[in-house]
Write a protein that holds these residues in place. Sequence first.
Motif, PDB file in Angstrom:
ATOM      1  N   MET A 147       0.801  -1.221   0.000  1.00  0.00           N
ATOM      2  CA  MET A 147       0.000   0.000   0.000  1.00  0.00           C
ATOM      3  C   MET A 147       0.837   1.275   0.000  1.00  0.00           C
ATOM      4  O   MET A 147       0.515   2.239  -0.694  1.00  0.00           O
ATOM      5  N   GLN A 181      -6.106   4.547  -1.024  1.00  0.00           N
ATOM      6  CA  GLN A 181      -5.487   3.248  -1.287  1.00  0.00           C
ATOM      7  C   GLN A 181      -5.924   2.195  -0.278  1.00  0.00           C
ATOM      8  O   GLN A 181      -6.010   1.010  -0.614  1.00  0.00           O
ATOM      9  N   CYS A 185      -7.349  -1.376  -1.093  1.00  0.00           N
ATOM     10  CA  CYS A 185      -6.357  -2.383  -0.726  1.00  0.00           C
ATOM     11  C   CYS A 185      -6.963  -3.792  -0.669  1.00  0.00           C
ATOM     12  O   CYS A 185      -8.040  -4.000  -0.120  1.00  0.00           O
ATOM     13  N   ALA A 206      -0.888  -5.739   4.115  1.00  0.00           N
ATOM     14  CA  ALA A 206      -1.261  -4.497   3.436  1.00  0.00           C
ATOM     15  C   ALA A 206      -0.013  -3.817   2.884  1.00  0.00           C
ATOM     16  O   ALA A 206       0.010  -3.342   1.754  1.00  0.00           O
TER      17      ALA A 206
END
Length: 307
Positions: A147, A181, A185, A206
Amino acid sequence: MYYFIVNPNAGWGKGGRVWRVLACYMEKRQVEYEAYLTTEKGDARNIARKLTEGRREPLVIIGVGGDGTMNELVDGLVFCAPVTLGYIPAGSANDLRRGLRLTANPLRGMKRIFAARRHRTIDYGVLSYGEQAVEHRRFLVSAGIGMDAAVCQEIAERRQRGKKTPPGGRSLSYILTGLKQILKCRPCKGYIILDGVKRVEFNHIAFISCQIQPYEGGGFKIAPGADGSDGRLEICVASHASRRKLISVFLEAFRGVRRQKGIRCYQCGEAVIHTERLLPVHVDGECCGLHSDLQIACVPRKVRIVG
């Protein structure tokens, strides 16, 4: 003789404005210098390589720009002779400046470099990726997958399209893009291997951030325990199925990521990272494409820098 590598486009043109002030100061005081202004991505790396390749005499190279400029500069260095670096921050994030606790005032920073009688040595990291890990990138601040790299990628694409940073600056841009994001994700399975010995598996990765310095993203203290001169990487893994929890972790990074459910931090000299699918990768905020297998190592106290 001082050699300057200047990115006039750093910080949405701040690099150019800072350089004009510095050049005027040096002209008035008849300082002997050579300046190389970058025009496109990769220029700072190529210039640094040409300045240092095959050279045996000591030299001082001063970077004027942001974290990306210094990333390219260090990535291009050929350590044939003693090279001392100086850094005049003129970017939008300036996480290297925060980590090294350098002054934000350009003239004060340059005077400090000119008057320096001592330097310090700091670590740099090496990221290897691609088929059989044949591609390598050095970094001074951080490297990451997932991420946080997706955030860097989106900000870079926005910059290429000519869209300006929001009024709140890079930090606000990073927050807004980060929240976006997080909503997009899709955490995935993967593992890390620390120093070739300890393997740790995760079900909902993540992002994984490998830090030399404590900050990234324009002031986010991802790794409060990182020390840029201890020869160790601080690796922070965010692994949680809940987007709500990821938002909390992301916002708390302003004060420093703490041990909590979904966040694991490790220290090591080198690491192997594997994710079950391709994810965005970055070094010092510069995008390196999509990868699923990385090798990362810390090279201790190799870079001499004033400050």
